[in-house]
Scaffold this active site. Sequence first.
Site, PDB file in Angstrom:
ATOM      1  CB  VAL A  66      -0.972   0.001   1.209  1.00  0.00           C
ATOM      2  CG1 VAL A  66      -1.903   1.200   1.130  1.00  0.00           C
ATOM      3  CG2 VAL A  66      -1.787  -1.294   1.255  1.00  0.00           C
ATOM      4  CB  ALA A  85       9.855   5.229   8.718  1.00  0.00           C
ATOM      5  CD  GLU A 121     -13.344   5.635   2.153  1.00  0.00           C
ATOM      6  OE1 GLU A 121     -13.832   4.498   2.236  1.00  0.00           O
ATOM      7  OE2 GLU A 121     -13.985   6.678   2.363  1.00  0.00           O
ATOM      8  N   GLY A 136      -0.559  -9.680  -3.482  1.00  0.00           N
ATOM      9  CA  GLY A 136      -0.536  -8.615  -2.466  1.00  0.00           C
ATOM     10  C   GLY A 136      -1.870  -8.393  -1.782  1.00  0.00           C
ATOM     11  CD  GLU A 172      -4.513  -7.772   6.112  1.00  0.00           C
ATOM     12  OE1 GLU A 172      -3.812  -7.100   6.873  1.00  0.00           O
ATOM     13  OE2 GLU A 172      -5.059  -7.284   5.103  1.00  0.00           O
ATOM     14  CE  LYS A 208     -10.554  -5.301   5.101  1.00  0.00           C
ATOM     15  NZ  LYS A 208     -10.392  -6.239   4.003  1.00  0.00           N
TER      16      LYS A 208
HETATM   17  P1  NDP Z   1       3.441  -4.720   3.570  1.00  0.00           P
HETATM   18  O1  NDP Z   1       3.907  -5.836   4.407  1.00  0.00           O
HETATM   19  O2  NDP Z   1       3.472  -4.887   2.097  1.00  0.00           O
HETATM   20  O3  NDP Z   1       4.260  -3.403   3.934  1.00  0.00           O
HETATM   21  C1  NDP Z   1       4.577  -3.049   5.252  1.00  0.00           C
HETATM   22  C2  NDP Z   1       5.590  -1.914   5.216  1.00  0.00           C
HETATM   23  O4  NDP Z   1       5.848  -1.508   6.554  1.00  0.00           O
HETATM   24  C3  NDP Z   1       6.939  -2.313   4.619  1.00  0.00           C
HETATM   25  O5  NDP Z   1       7.438  -1.276   3.816  1.00  0.00           O
HETATM   26  C4  NDP Z   1       7.822  -2.526   5.841  1.00  0.00           C
HETATM   27  O6  NDP Z   1       9.176  -2.221   5.610  1.00  0.00           O
HETATM   28  C5  NDP Z   1       7.261  -1.485   6.784  1.00  0.00           C
HETATM   29  N1  NDP Z   1       7.533  -1.832   8.167  1.00  0.00           N
HETATM   30  C6  NDP Z   1       7.172  -2.944   8.850  1.00  0.00           C
HETATM   31  N2  NDP Z   1       7.647  -2.905  10.111  1.00  0.00           N
HETATM   32  C7  NDP Z   1       8.328  -1.745  10.226  1.00  0.00           C
HETATM   33  C8  NDP Z   1       9.066  -1.137  11.264  1.00  0.00           C
HETATM   34  N3  NDP Z   1       9.196  -1.709  12.461  1.00  0.00           N
HETATM   35  N4  NDP Z   1       9.644   0.050  11.015  1.00  0.00           N
HETATM   36  C9  NDP Z   1       9.543   0.644   9.804  1.00  0.00           C
HETATM   37  N5  NDP Z   1       8.861   0.124   8.781  1.00  0.00           N
HETATM   38  C10 NDP Z   1       8.265  -1.064   8.979  1.00  0.00           C
HETATM   39  O7  NDP Z   1       1.954  -4.385   4.054  1.00  0.00           O
HETATM   40  P2  NDP Z   1       0.749  -3.787   3.197  1.00  0.00           P
HETATM   41  O8  NDP Z   1       1.199  -2.615   2.433  1.00  0.00           O
HETATM   42  O9  NDP Z   1       0.055  -4.892   2.492  1.00  0.00           O
HETATM   43  O10 NDP Z   1      -0.242  -3.353   4.368  1.00  0.00           O
HETATM   44  C11 NDP Z   1      -0.053  -2.156   5.092  1.00  0.00           C
HETATM   45  C12 NDP Z   1      -1.347  -1.839   5.850  1.00  0.00           C
HETATM   46  O11 NDP Z   1      -2.394  -1.647   4.916  1.00  0.00           O
HETATM   47  C13 NDP Z   1      -1.811  -2.950   6.786  1.00  0.00           C
HETATM   48  O12 NDP Z   1      -2.403  -2.363   7.913  1.00  0.00           O
HETATM   49  C14 NDP Z   1      -2.863  -3.681   5.956  1.00  0.00           C
HETATM   50  O13 NDP Z   1      -3.825  -4.344   6.735  1.00  0.00           O
HETATM   51  C15 NDP Z   1      -3.485  -2.514   5.223  1.00  0.00           C
HETATM   52  N6  NDP Z   1      -4.171  -2.839   3.983  1.00  0.00           N
HETATM   53  C16 NDP Z   1      -3.558  -3.610   3.045  1.00  0.00           C
HETATM   54  C17 NDP Z   1      -4.188  -3.852   1.837  1.00  0.00           C
HETATM   55  C18 NDP Z   1      -3.549  -4.667   0.761  1.00  0.00           C
HETATM   56  O14 NDP Z   1      -4.205  -4.887  -0.258  1.00  0.00           O
HETATM   57  N7  NDP Z   1      -2.328  -5.127   0.921  1.00  0.00           N
HETATM   58  C19 NDP Z   1      -5.524  -3.295   1.560  1.00  0.00           C
HETATM   59  C20 NDP Z   1      -6.064  -2.488   2.616  1.00  0.00           C
HETATM   60  C21 NDP Z   1      -5.407  -2.280   3.786  1.00  0.00           C
HETATM   61  P3  NDP Z   1      10.132  -3.140   4.669  1.00  0.00           P
HETATM   62  O15 NDP Z   1       9.575  -2.963   3.276  1.00  0.00           O
HETATM   63  O16 NDP Z   1      11.460  -2.564   4.801  1.00  0.00           O
HETATM   64  O17 NDP Z   1       9.957  -4.528   5.189  1.00  0.00           O
HETATM   65  N1  HSE Z   2      -6.196  -8.841   3.224  1.00  0.00           N
HETATM   66  C1  HSE Z   2      -7.213  -7.918   2.862  1.00  0.00           C
HETATM   67  C2  HSE Z   2      -8.150  -8.589   1.874  1.00  0.00           C
HETATM   68  C3  HSE Z   2      -6.598  -6.688   2.248  1.00  0.00           C
HETATM   69  O1  HSE Z   2      -7.834  -9.657   1.381  1.00  0.00           O
HETATM   70  O2  HSE Z   2      -9.219  -8.046   1.620  1.00  0.00           O
HETATM   71  C4  HSE Z   2      -7.573  -5.573   2.111  1.00  0.00           C
HETATM   72  O3  HSE Z   2      -7.971  -5.079   3.337  1.00  0.00           O
END
Ligand code: NDP
Ligand code: HSE
Length: 435
Positions: free
Chosen positions: A14, A43, A129, A187, A190, A205
């Site tokens: 994201v 970060a 959102e 992607g 979770e 949700k």
């Molecule tokens: P990812 O695992 O793809 O990304 C997580 C990011 O957070 C990475 O860049 C990681 O760094 C960074 N991170 C993790 N731990 C730390 C830390 N201790 N310090 C600094 N940075 C850190 O997750 P998503 O993007 O899939 O999900 C992010 C959020 O969005 C979650 O809450 C998820 O539930 C929500 N979400 C996700 C959706 C999806 O389709 N994936 C849809 C809707 C909501 P690094 O890259 O260096 O490991």
């Molecule tokens: N893991 C979640 C899903 C990402 O599959 O719908 C979106 O919140």
Amino acid sequence: MDSIKVGLLGLGVVGGGTWKVLARNRQEISRRAGRNIEVTRVAVRDVAKARKLLGPDVPVDANPHAVVNDPTIDIVVELIGGDTLSRELVLEAIKNGKHVVTANKALLAKHGDEIFAAASQRGVMVAFEAAVAGGIPIIKAMREGLTANRIEWVAGIINGTTNFILSEMRSRGLSFDTVLAEAQKLGYAEADPTFDIEGVDAAHKLTLLASIAFGIPVQFDKAYIEGISKLASEDIKMAERLGYRIKLLGITKRRPQGIELRVHPALVPAKSLLANVEGAMNAVLVKGDAVGQSLYYGKGAGEEPTASSVVADLVDVARLMTSDPEHRVPHLAFQPDAMSDTPILDIGDVVTSYYLRLTVADQPGVLAELAKHLADAGISIGSMIQQPNDASDMADLIFLTHEALERNVAQAITKIEALPFVRSRVTRIRMESLA
Ligand code: NDP
Ligand code: HSE
């Protein structure tokens, strides 16, 4: 006017999508926001990996607290996930007077009340959102577009991973594990995919939707949660034969005694709109007393669909940050001092119809005795089919019931499973007409 300075925590699926959408649509977004929105600090854990996407100009930290404490940052975007470090960071950002945008439903479903109270006290916004149904602007629609309505119920397919799994298993006959691996690669899943499969993500949700629909505190711990891991492929096939499809639904409903808050697989009529929501798509059906039913459909997960909601929140915050905090849209749609204490109902108090499947010895009197047990529990049979079992002296029975109280159904199942001629557990799947 000065640009809005954003600190981005996380650059994964994201976060990476958010960076790309902001860069690609920079001009269009600033025409809408009235100011440039600029990511000025990021970060992550793996700084070298982040550099490849960001280029040399944006400072990247391995310490997210440095971003949250940077006095030049106006808005912190939390896209790390989890509910421990993210809670700390969000509360720290609020304390520092920064607005927050997050996609983190796990965080808000568990700590939303604390976070929203802290934000209201400090006069900052927490926009979320992207936390519900990815790219679908369902929070905006329910919080603002439907504000005239007394909401009666909300039913949704709000987890893309499980909908993808159920769709691919049904239409392509693929195995559970194959489809899950694909969802992870795309992607959608979770970090811990059991959150998806066991219905926890959908419950996070739904908890937020229930608060916005009914003006109640965020009560994830009271949600009834059942995932798809125990679903048998024969029930997916049988549902199809009977004119239904099985979907993992999140349902919250206002009843005279309280509010239903439940996530579980359900048979829905194959011709209904929700039955035809396939793949990682999400859909939320809302019933309001004035508007009737309205349906919100779109991509519920993935890089850019979710970024679409994150950036929409950034624009909203950019537009509203100079306005008087009292005149902003309340976090949970209702004014904080007008929240209701209507209780969440126990699953035993839920009323719905049921699909029941069991294997019995194929002998006289079996049906009569089963019908009597159901009748004694006040359960009326809508239809029944019997089909041969692989063993010649046994038969499989499927009952579709009329609406009944869950507690009565559970008691009847316990008694039926103890009968000498019953040779299996009773599979029970709830049915929703969505009428
Ligand atoms: P990812 O695992 O793809 O990304 C997580 C990011 O957070 C990475 O860049 C990681 O760094 C960074 N991170 C993790 N731990 C730390 C830390 N201790 N310090 C600094 N940075 C850190 O997750 P998503 O993007 O899939 O999900 C992010 C959020 O969005 C979650 O809450 C998820 O539930 C929500 N979400 C996700 C959706 C999806 O389709 N994936 C849809 C809707 C909501 P690094 O890259 O260096 O490991
Ligand atoms: N893991 C979640 C899903 C990402 O599959 O719908 C979106 O919140």
